[in-house]
Design an enzyme around this catalytic site. Structure first.
Site, PDB file in Angstrom:
ATOM      1  N   HIS A  94       0.835  -1.210   0.000  1.00 47.31           N
ATOM      2  CA  HIS A  94       0.000   0.000   0.000  1.00 47.31           C
ATOM      3  C   HIS A  94       0.873   1.265   0.000  1.00 47.31           C
ATOM      4  O   HIS A  94       0.733   2.130  -0.872  1.00 47.31           O
ATOM      5  CB  HIS A  94      -0.920  -0.022   1.233  1.00 47.31           C
ATOM      6  N   GLU A  95       1.758   1.356   0.978  1.00 52.07           N
ATOM      7  CA  GLU A  95       2.585   2.565   1.094  1.00 52.07           C
ATOM      8  C   GLU A  95       3.537   2.691  -0.095  1.00 52.07           C
ATOM      9  O   GLU A  95       3.854   3.808  -0.525  1.00 52.07           O
ATOM     10  CB  GLU A  95       3.351   2.583   2.420  1.00 52.07           C
TER      11      GLU A  95
ATOM     12  N   HIS B  65       1.702   4.543  -2.746  1.00 50.57           N
ATOM     13  CA  HIS B  65       1.753   5.994  -2.509  1.00 50.57           C
ATOM     14  C   HIS B  65       3.143   6.534  -2.880  1.00 50.57           C
ATOM     15  O   HIS B  65       3.278   7.581  -3.508  1.00 50.57           O
ATOM     16  CB  HIS B  65       1.523   6.299  -1.026  1.00 50.57           C
TER      17      HIS B  65
ATOM     18  N   GLU C 107      -4.882   7.773  -3.048  1.00 52.46           N
ATOM     19  CA  GLU C 107      -5.307   6.489  -2.487  1.00 52.46           C
ATOM     20  C   GLU C 107      -5.549   5.457  -3.598  1.00 52.46           C
ATOM     21  O   GLU C 107      -5.368   4.260  -3.385  1.00 52.46           O
ATOM     22  CB  GLU C 107      -6.563   6.704  -1.641  1.00 52.46           C
TER      23      GLU C 107
END
Ligand code: ZN
Length: 491
Positions: A258-259, A262, A288
């Site tokens: 996830h990170e 980003h 997101e």
């Protein structure tokens, strides 16, 4: 002020703000990762001074004069967009009287501390008066900012510019019906029971996954923290963080994916946007969408684990799951639960829709802190069939309302919706995602497509315009539903 002088004043302010933001980001990263406990107070003061200096520049008379002078002038497109974005932020801030804002900042800190205390003692009553104060501020700010149709529009606009209740009602109404229906049909799957994995091995897995998905480890690194985040400090330095729990290696694996999503967005921003106020994601929802794309659409696909499970399992010491198929099913298991941040891909959206519906009522003046806990619990029973025994796992679970961040939650589900819609557009152009994910150079092609179509533009365009340019239509919930039905019903 001449036009040349206005340009010079504006550009020099933007550069200084950008440098101060970089310093602030670095300090905040340090505070949340490696700073020793005794340094926290001193560090918080330094950080406060840096932010105050950026605020001073942004609200200075010269800055305002320069923005006024640039209004209506013919400028090159990037410069024009920079001035527009700066003007919009300035106008929004300027509508709140300085004394009201100062009082709000103090009250919000007290409210956040009261929320923490109340959460630890599972006592909503302790926090309710503080929350009511935040609700009152939010409604007052919405009136000052102004709106055409619904006061919640003014709150949403701060997180996803141009988004309105009318848009979200349509999309979330459809999404809620689809998710509730799908929840009744999904197969029951036993929970994964992975063996514990030492922190150093989890970090090795994280670095492996970052490298495979295209995150540039020469332009960032992976660090440990309590609540995972990613931060772009400046060009060539975008850091990601994760939280390690030895008994739960799954948590860190997906928070890294996830990170990393980003982080890649920030690494891939166009070089021409450096030192401008456009050197950032287009919106919270678009940012997101990039993290959810890598975490869920890629990272929870069978094709991904068919290729990478053997290596990741070996790095973990062999106890993650019996094979790739068992792992894939386990990490896609759907089960209604109380805590948003631990929810699966399907029920996550219901957690968000509950908050959206409550926030809309709060904004409209129909719901106050006194009645909020019951309203919360009613909706959890109705949509998810679960009931919080303690306030800490119910209405007190999230920090967002404690500083009046009403309007923030919807961007999480928008990220899921955008991601599925982008994935559909990508497949139309490059062919099947599964085939790409399983091929030697496929992940690179996917990353390249995201960079070329979305990431390099930074904040040059509005989120709604990016969606239409890339996918040919406005926000459409059917792509997320189709994607989830296809995957979850076949597990
Ligand atoms: Zn995120």
């Amino acid at each position: 002020m001449t036009i040349e002088k206005a340009k010079e004043t504006f550009l020099s302010a933007v550069r200084r703000i950008s440098a101060l933001d970089a310093a602030g980001n670095l300090l905040a990263w340090d505070q949340r990762t490696i700073a020793p406990p005794k340094g926290l107070n001193g560090r918080a003061q330094v950080l406060g001074a840096v932010s105050a200096e950026a605020f001073r520049i942004k609200t200075s008379p010269e800055y305002r004069e320069a923005l006024d002078r640039l209004k209506g002038e013919a400028l090159d497109p990037v410069f024009e967009r920079m001035a527009f974005v700066a003007r919009r932020a300035f106008d929004r801030d300027a509508k709140i009287p300085a004394d009201v804002y100062e009082k709000f900042v103090v009250d919000a800190q007290i409210s956040e501390a009261a929320w923490g205390d109340a959460k630890r003692s599972d006592d909503y009553g302790m926090y309710a008066p503080h929350l009511q104060r935040m609700i009152d501020y939010a409604r007052r700010f919405a009136d000052l900012w102004g709106y055409a149709a619904h006061p919640y529009d003014a709150m949403l606009d701060g997180y996803e510019s141009g988004l309105t209740v009318k848009d979200v009602d349509g999309v979330f109404g459809r999404l809620r019906a689809d998710m509730v229906a799908l929840l009744r049909e999904v197969p029951r799957i036993p929970a994964l029971r992975p063996a514990a994995v030492p922190v150093e091995k989890q970090r090795e897995i994280g670095l492996y996954l970052l490298a495979k998905t295209g995150y540039d480890l020469d332009a960032g690194n992976l660090y440990a923290t309590e609540h995972p985040f990613s931060v772009g400090i400046h060009a060539g330095d975008v850091r990601v963080t994760t939280h390690y729990r030895e008994s739960d290696p799954v948590s860190s694996i997906f928070s890294v994916l996830h990170e990393g999503g980003h982080g890649m967005y920030d690494q891939n921003l166009g070089p021409e946007l450096r030192d401008t106020n456009l050197d950032d994601g287009a919106s919270m929802g678009i940012h997101e969408s990039q993290s959810r794309f890598w975490e869920n659409i890629i990272g929870r696909s069978y094709a991904f684990w068919d290729t990478h499970f053997a290596t990741v399992n070996r790095l973990a010491g062999g106890g993650l799951a019996s094979d790739a198929r068992a792992w894939y099913r386990g990490v896609n298991r759907v089960k209604p639960s109380l805590i948003r941040t631990e929810a699966d891909e399907l029920t996550y959206n219901l957690h968000i829709i509950i908050r959206y519906e409550l926030e809309k009522e709060i904004a409209a003046g129909n719901l106050n802190a006194g009645a909020l806990r019951d309203a919360w619990n009613d909706r959890y029973r109705e949509y998810l069939g679960v009931q919080a025994e303690k306030d800490g796992e119910g209405i007190l679970q999230d920090i967002h309302w404690s500083d009046a961040s009403f309007g923030y939650f919807p961007t999480y589900s928008l990220g899921n919706l955008y991601a599925a819609q982008f994935a559909h557009a990508l497949e139309k152009e490059l062919g099947s995602l599964d085939a790409l994910i399983g091929s030697e150079s496929g992940l690179g092609k996917i990353g390249g497509w995201l960079k070329e179509n979305i990431q390099r533009y930074g904040a040059l365009e509005e989120p709604g315009d990016i969606l239409v340019r890339v996918t040919g239509e406005g926000l459409n919930a059917s792509y997320l539903t189709t994607y989830l039905r296809g995957k979850l019903l076949a597990l």
